[in-house]
Structures are given as structure tokens and as C-alpha cells.
Write a protein that holds these residues in place. Structure first.
Motif, mmCIF file in Angstrom:
data_model
loop_
_atom_site.group_PDB
_atom_site.id
_atom_site.type_symbol
_atom_site.label_atom_id
_atom_site.label_comp_id
_atom_site.label_asym_id
_atom_site.label_seq_id
_atom_site.Cartn_x
_atom_site.Cartn_y
_atom_site.Cartn_z
ATOM 1 N N GLN A 131 21.101 3.027 3.302
ATOM 2 C CA GLN A 131 19.689 2.699 3.561
ATOM 3 C C GLN A 131 18.767 3.188 2.437
ATOM 4 N N HIS A 132 19.334 3.874 1.434
ATOM 5 C CA HIS A 132 18.514 4.360 0.320
ATOM 6 C C HIS A 132 18.385 3.262 -0.738
ATOM 7 N N SER A 133 17.186 3.146 -1.331
ATOM 8 C CA SER A 133 16.959 2.029 -2.249
ATOM 9 C C SER A 133 17.579 2.254 -3.628
ATOM 10 N N SER A 134 17.922 3.488 -3.973
ATOM 11 C CA SER A 134 18.517 3.730 -5.286
ATOM 12 C C SER A 134 19.602 4.794 -5.185
ATOM 13 N N CYS A 135 20.729 4.377 -4.647
ATOM 14 C CA CYS A 135 21.843 5.310 -4.463
ATOM 15 C C CYS A 135 23.101 4.711 -5.065
ATOM 16 N N LYS A 136 23.867 5.528 -5.779
ATOM 17 C CA LYS A 136 25.175 5.039 -6.229
ATOM 18 C C LYS A 136 26.238 6.101 -6.011
ATOM 19 N N PHE A 137 27.462 5.632 -5.831
ATOM 20 C CA PHE A 137 28.615 6.517 -5.751
ATOM 21 C C PHE A 137 29.284 6.483 -7.122
ATOM 22 N N VAL A 138 29.502 7.632 -7.709
ATOM 23 C CA VAL A 138 30.255 7.720 -8.962
ATOM 24 C C VAL A 138 31.588 8.356 -8.601
ATOM 25 N N ILE A 139 32.671 7.582 -8.727
ATOM 26 C CA ILE A 139 33.969 8.028 -8.227
ATOM 27 C C ILE A 139 35.064 7.757 -9.255
ATOM 28 N N ASP A 140 36.202 8.416 -9.075
ATOM 29 C CA ASP A 140 37.317 8.132 -9.977
ATOM 30 C C ASP A 140 38.233 7.088 -9.323
ATOM 31 N N GLU A 141 39.228 6.650 -10.082
ATOM 32 C CA GLU A 141 40.085 5.575 -9.569
ATOM 33 C C GLU A 141 40.807 5.973 -8.286
ATOM 34 N N GLN A 142 41.175 7.242 -8.191
ATOM 35 C CA GLN A 142 41.885 7.705 -6.985
ATOM 36 C C GLN A 142 41.004 7.637 -5.748
ATOM 37 N N ALA A 143 39.738 8.010 -5.901
ATOM 38 C CA ALA A 143 38.825 7.970 -4.753
ATOM 39 C C ALA A 143 38.433 6.532 -4.409
ATOM 40 N N ALA A 144 38.666 5.623 -5.361
ATOM 41 C CA ALA A 144 38.324 4.208 -5.143
ATOM 42 C C ALA A 144 39.493 3.416 -4.573
ATOM 43 N N ALA A 145 40.617 4.090 -4.338
ATOM 44 C CA ALA A 145 41.866 3.397 -4.016
ATOM 45 C C ALA A 145 41.795 2.530 -2.764
ATOM 46 N N GLU A 146 40.921 2.870 -1.818
ATOM 47 C CA GLU A 146 40.884 2.086 -0.566
ATOM 48 C C GLU A 146 39.754 1.065 -0.519
ATOM 49 N N LEU A 147 39.012 0.939 -1.600
ATOM 50 C CA LEU A 147 37.900 -0.021 -1.590
ATOM 51 C C LEU A 147 38.415 -1.438 -1.795
#
Ligand code: GLP
Length: 244
Positions: free
Chosen positions: A228-244
Motif C-alpha cells: 500500500q506504500h507508493s514508493s516501496c521496493k524489495f532489494v533481494i538476492d537470487e536465493q530470496a527470490a527463488a519462490e517468486l
């Protein structure tokens, strides 16, 4: 943003922070940062220290507010977030002592409400947080806002979930030593930041990252409220992105 490793992601965020600091220096204005603790932001702080030592980045115009602190805890206790911040960042840069703020884990209980309101006021008087850095707990907590925290919550005393106490027990000699309470900025405090950057590294964060980004926005997963935030991003590594 997905980066190959935690170090790459941390360097990119450090550059973003450095750019803000330099822009504000040129305008003779402060840069206001919201800071997190835990293992996640360690590389980020190491990179900011490197930028200070090797590239002359000054923190004289930087004002910071930390998210949270155990309660009760002495500021020099091994596990205190006050100590963590000094060891990982403040002792190694030129930030003026009055410019950083960390919730105080020694305030008498009856004074916490007034203390928390004053903490919120100080953030507002500084002009509000420009960039808020967050980690994420296994249950989706941000700061110490556990599942069920209200989207409008402010700085307050909270009870830690047992799962959080277990996850953080490694910092203490045994589980019974882990405080049951904490002082944390609220979800509402975090939502007021102009920009929010949540960091997550490693395969153990993959599931909760996926749930926070792709699941519906619910207070049962505090990080999902950031949708719900207008300017938010997740900065993650490949391992944390594995389930996206
Ligand atoms: C702690 C902190 C949070 C942090 C989280 C994750 O409980 N209060 O601010 O984001 O746990 O910790 P770590 O970065 O060590 O995974």
C-alpha cells in the motif's frame, strides 16, 4: 530489484543512500534515514563505512532513526540494537552524536507512551524519513511489528512473538534471556517514510518474500502492508527470490 548476491544488493542501496546524502549536502539540507538492525543490513553498513573511509562520503548532514530496540535492555548490552548500530556504523563515520536516534530500552514503563510520542515528533521535526531501510522476520514482521499490528500503528511497546524470540535466541545465552517486549516504530510510522527499501537475503527468506509481494495485503503478514506504500521496493538476492 533482484541481485546475484547480498553484497551486490547492499552496494546498490548504499549508492542510493550516498546519492541522497550528496544531493542534500549540495542543498545544505539534512538527509533523514530510517535504519534497521539484524544480520540483513550488515553489508549495507559496511559499504557505507567504506564509502566514508575510501570515498570521503560525509554523514555530517545525516539524521537517523532506528526502528526498534528490545525492552528492557541496557544500551551497552551485547544484544542491544544501540550497541549494534555503534559497532556496525556510527563509531566508524562522522555522524554528529545528536543526529542519531535509537529507541531507549531503559525508559520506565509508565513513561513509554510519552517517550514514543516524542520519538514520532522528532521524526516529523526532522522533516520525515527520506529512506527507510527494513529487514523482514520469518513471520513477515518489519521492525518488531508482529502479525496483527495495525496499519496505522505508531511507536509503542509490543510483545514479541515466540517465533521471533526463538529466531533471535542465537544472540542470547539461552531462550529465557530473550526479552519478551520491544519498543518499535509502528507500521504507520514506516508508511509515512517517503521511500521504503526492504532487504532480504538467503533461501530462508524466499517464502516470506513471496508471501509479502504476491499474497494479498494483510496485517497477518506485516510486510505485505507495504504493497500500500507508493514508493516501496524489495532489494533481494537470487536465493530470496527463488519462490517468486
Ligand atoms: C529482528 C529485527 C528486525 C529484522 C528481523 C530479521 O527481529 N527487529 O528489524 O528485520 O529480525 O532479522 P535478520 O536480518 O537477522 O534476518
Amino acid at each position: 530489484d533482484i541481485h546475484p548476491t547480498a553484497k551486490d544488493g547492499s552496494k546498490a542501496v548504499a549508492q542510493e543512500i550516498a546519492t541522497l546524502i550528496r544531493e542534500r549536502q549540495a542543498a545544505k539540507e539534512p538527509a533523514v534515514l530510517g535504519l534497521a538492525t539484524g544480520s540483513t543490513p550488515k553489508y549495507l553498513y559496511a559499504e557505507l563505512v567504506r564509502l566514508h573511509k575510501e570515498e570521503g562520503l560525509s554523514f555530517k548532514n545525516v539524521v537517523t532513526f532506528n526502528l526498534d530496540e528490545y525492552y528492557p535492555i541496557e544500551p551497552d548490552a551485547l544484544q542491544s540494537y544501540n550497541r549494534f548500530m555503534k559497532e556496525h556504523l556510527f563509531n566508524h563515520i562522522d555522524i554528529p552524536e545528536g543526529n542519531y536516534h535509537i529507541p531507549d530500552g531503559t525508559i520506565p514503563k509508565e513513561q513509554i507512551k510519552a517517550y514514543a510520542a516524542a520519538y514520532e515528533r522528532k521524526i516529523e521535526e526532522a522533516g520525515g524519513i527520506d529512506i527507510q531501510i527494513l529487514g523482514i522476520g520469518n513471520n513477515g514482521h518489519i521492525g518488531f511489528n508482529e502479525p496483527g499490528s495495525n496499519v496505522n500503528s505508531h511507536t509503542r511497546l509490543v510483545t514479541l512473538d515466540n517465533s521471533t524470540r526463538l529466531a533471535n535466541a542465537y544472540e542470547f545465552s539461552n531462550m529465557s534471556q530473550v526479552p519478551r517486549l520491544a519498543v518499535t516504530m509502528g507500521i504507520g510510522t514506516i508508511m509515512k517514510a517517503k521511500k521504503v527499501i526492504l532487504l532480504a537475503w538467503g533461501s530462508h527468506k524466499a517464502k516470506i518474500v513471496c508471501r509479502s509481494v504476491e499474497g494479498h495485503s494483510t496485517d497477518q503478514v506485516p510486510a505485505s502492508l507495504l504493497q500500500q506504500h507508493s514508493s516501496c521496493k524489495f532489494v533481494i538476492d537470487e536465493q530470496a527470490a527463488a519462490e517468486l
